[in-house]
Design an enzyme around this catalytic site. Structure first.
Site, PDB file in Angstrom:
ATOM      1  N   ARG A  24      36.605  49.277  21.774  1.00  0.00           N
ATOM      2  CA  ARG A  24      37.836  49.816  22.374  1.00  0.00           C
ATOM      3  C   ARG A  24      37.978  51.305  22.095  1.00  0.00           C
ATOM      4  NH1 ARG A  24      42.273  46.166  19.908  1.00  0.00           N
ATOM      5  NH2 ARG A  24      40.864  46.475  18.175  1.00  0.00           N
ATOM      6  N   ASN A  42      41.183  43.687  23.417  1.00  0.00           N
ATOM      7  CA  ASN A  42      40.368  42.511  23.129  1.00  0.00           C
ATOM      8  C   ASN A  42      41.051  41.298  23.734  1.00  0.00           C
ATOM      9  OD1 ASN A  42      38.427  43.837  21.590  1.00  0.00           O
ATOM     10  ND2 ASN A  42      39.458  43.444  19.661  1.00  0.00           N
TER      11      ASN A  42
END
Length: 99
Positions: A24, A42
């Site tokens: 990320r 996620n």
């Protein structure tokens, strides 16, 4: 790609070893480098998903990055893109990591 061709929005989901490998954070960094906005998070089933928006050529660059590069420790098995559409204006102010 010619200038002035508007803006593109596309949703994505990346599969493989993409959680616990700073995916990320690297995705946010790459999106900011390309001047894109959107988000990344996620999922509960071990993937990473999000949305990217910006000029089509830059969005395509980001799609390639999500497909093939990712974070240094990630192992991408595949990336899927959906809901690709032209938009009149960006729907996000920046590129965020969502929890």
């Amino acid at each position: 790609m010619a200038d002035g061709e508007g803006l593109l929005s596309v949703d994505y989901e990346v599969y493989g070893k993409v959680q616990g490998v700073f995916f990320r954070k690297y995705t946010q960094g790459e999106a900011k480098r390309l001047g894109l906005v959107g988000w990344v998070r996620n999922t509960s089933h071990g993937t990473v998903q999000g949305q990217i928006q910006g000029p089509p050529a830059r969005v395509q660059e980001m799609q390639e990055w999500l497909r093939k590069i990712g974070s240094p420790q990630s192992r991408i098995s595949r990336a899927e893109f959906s809901n690709e559409k032209k938009i009149e204006a960006l729907e996000h102010k920046e590129f965020q990591i969502l929890k």
